[in-house]
Structure formats: C-alpha cells, structure tokens
Design a protein around this motif. Sequence first.
Motif, mmCIF file in Angstrom:
data_model
loop_
_atom_site.group_PDB
_atom_site.id
_atom_site.type_symbol
_atom_site.label_atom_id
_atom_site.label_comp_id
_atom_site.label_asym_id
_atom_site.label_seq_id
_atom_site.Cartn_x
_atom_site.Cartn_y
_atom_site.Cartn_z
ATOM 1 N N ALA A 63 0.751 -1.235 0.081
ATOM 2 C CA ALA A 63 -0.015 0.138 -0.013
ATOM 3 C C ALA A 63 0.881 1.132 0.102
ATOM 4 O O ALA A 63 0.818 2.050 -0.741
ATOM 5 C CB ALA A 63 -0.927 0.118 1.065
ATOM 6 N N GLN A 64 1.919 1.135 0.853
ATOM 7 C CA GLN A 64 2.786 2.538 0.894
ATOM 8 C C GLN A 64 3.660 2.585 -0.341
ATOM 9 O O GLN A 64 3.572 3.671 -1.058
ATOM 10 C CB GLN A 64 3.881 2.165 1.923
ATOM 11 N N LEU A 65 3.974 1.449 -1.121
ATOM 12 C CA LEU A 65 4.507 1.717 -2.370
ATOM 13 C C LEU A 65 3.595 2.095 -3.580
ATOM 14 O O LEU A 65 4.130 2.734 -4.634
ATOM 15 C CB LEU A 65 5.300 0.212 -2.825
ATOM 16 N N HIS A 66 2.319 1.628 -3.424
ATOM 17 C CA HIS A 66 1.168 2.079 -4.369
ATOM 18 C C HIS A 66 1.378 3.784 -4.435
ATOM 19 O O HIS A 66 1.322 4.377 -5.372
ATOM 20 C CB HIS A 66 -0.067 1.586 -4.057
ATOM 21 N N ILE A 67 1.368 4.171 -3.185
ATOM 22 C CA ILE A 67 1.307 5.749 -2.977
ATOM 23 C C ILE A 67 2.498 6.282 -3.604
ATOM 24 O O ILE A 67 2.484 7.285 -4.432
ATOM 25 C CB ILE A 67 1.030 6.077 -1.732
ATOM 26 N N LEU A 68 3.590 5.649 -3.291
ATOM 27 C CA LEU A 68 4.944 6.205 -3.775
ATOM 28 C C LEU A 68 4.914 6.049 -5.058
ATOM 29 O O LEU A 68 5.575 7.168 -5.936
ATOM 30 C CB LEU A 68 6.271 5.538 -3.239
ATOM 31 N N ASP A 69 4.649 5.119 -5.767
ATOM 32 C CA ASP A 69 4.499 5.109 -7.343
ATOM 33 C C ASP A 69 3.535 5.961 -7.889
ATOM 34 O O ASP A 69 4.106 6.723 -8.914
ATOM 35 C CB ASP A 69 4.012 3.614 -7.861
ATOM 36 N N ILE A 70 2.269 6.357 -7.421
ATOM 37 C CA ILE A 70 1.620 7.408 -7.764
ATOM 38 C C ILE A 70 2.310 8.916 -7.969
ATOM 39 O O ILE A 70 2.215 9.442 -8.651
ATOM 40 C CB ILE A 70 0.258 7.348 -7.129
#
Length: 283
Positions: free
Chosen positions: A247-254
């Motif tokens: 979930a954290q990496l998803h935000i970072l990717d966005i």
Amino acid sequence: MQEQNSVVLKIRSVYNSLTNAEKRVADYVLENSEEVLYSSITELAEKINVGETTIIRFCRHIGLTGFQDFKLNIAKETTSPETSIHENITFSDSVDVLLQKITTENTMAISNTTKMLLVSELEKAVDEIVKANKIEIYGVGASGYTVLDAKYKFMRLGLNVDANLDPHIQAISAVNLKEGDVAIGISFSGSTKDTVETCKLAKEAGAKVICITNYARSPITAVADIVLLTSAKETPLRSGALTSKIAQLHILDILYTCIAVKMKDKAVQNLNKTAKAVLDKLY
C-alpha cells in the motif's frame, strides 16, 4: 475477549484503583477488544473521549509499557496462531488457497488505498516536492525500507533528496531543514515515536511535512501539513507485513509518476542521465 485472558485478569485486578477516565478505557477495551487492535491511540482516545495520556496511564497500570505493548498482548490472546503469519489463513490451507487469499488481500490493499487517497492532498504533495530545495525522507523499521525506495525513485528524477535509517541522524537532518524544504515521514501506525518526533523537528525548523500513514487520526497526522493515507489491515503480530508495504509503495509510485509528469522534459532528461550512469553496472 475471553475471561481467562491475562489482560482481562489484569484489568479486573486493578479496576477499582483506576480513575474514572481510565475505567472508561477499561470498559471499552473489554467490550471491543478486536476493534482496539486496528485503532491508533488517537482514534481510540477520540472514541472513548479521553486523552491519549489516559490510555498510556491505563496500559501502565496493568503492567504494560504502553499502547503498542497493550495491542500486542491483546493480539496474542484474541487471535489464532496463524494470524502472526497472515490474518486470513489457516494451517490447513493448501498452496492454491494461500495463493488466492494473499493475492486478494494485496489487491484489496491497493484498491482501498486508491479510494482513501485524496486527490487534493496528492496535488499539494506533488507541488511541494517539485519546488522543494531539499527533501528528507524519514522512517524506521519496515517503513525504513519504503523510505529507501522513495529516495531511489526521487534521485532518478534529479531531485535533491536524502534518507537515513538512523533516528539520530534523522533528527540532526530535520533541525537543519528550513523554509522551502520538505520532510516526508512514513509510518504505517502513525505512532512511531522516532518518525513522529523527527517530523516535529522538521516542522519547527520551517519545512513542510508530508506523511504517509494508515491512520487518519494518529500522532503523525497531527504534525503533518499534508496527509497521504494507505488502507491495509495489519495487527501488531504482523507488524511490517508486505500488505502494508504494498500500500505504501502504491502511493509512492503514484507520487513519483505525478511528479515526473509535472516536471515533463526535465524528468525525462534526468531519467535518461541516471540510467546512463549505471549502464556499465550491467552485463
């Protein structure tokens, strides 16, 4: 929560010596133990209408060091042993069933995080990062590795960014920030002392503070100027679970992609330049 649980026995043994506010905490915990597992200290304090310090005092009255220690003991006593590996599995599950369960949970974490992420907060975060003179990213434990990934992504864009996993160095870097700089704090619980305190120092120094956390009401969101929320389920027994990291990496990717789009040609140039810099590192 079952009567034989040691936390229950500890609560009942000291109940009469608790203050009225602490008794409200005890009553709520006895009736809502599972809900407590997924609450931050700030959320729980608001639900019971007491101060966070009251909850900490209550935990210490029953012989625990604090709220996280309390949640850990509750988790041990109210959940099955399998949940320390993964919340939705049983030891009798086949490999095929495990594959489907874990995939479903990870996919749900991404989907729910997307729903929780406010576009207005994301836009503000992108604007602050793009115009920042300097960016420092803070996190410890499992979130520390998310911090390093964020540093790598932002470096590829040519941003002036740094990250260090040592809390002492984090504190030193935070006090050296100033207006025009950005501090990013990453903490799933939003209650990690080192990260929260470092973000406080950064804010006092004049920097804008962005946080990535799973809890809208938590100590870190009280400090942050911009809040980016994940949505993943994690008990204290699964602290640092890959679901929360996904979930954290998803935000970072966005965030990374939005920044790159805003930077346009400059981002493309920097990506090409940094790719060329490591070209001879591959066979």
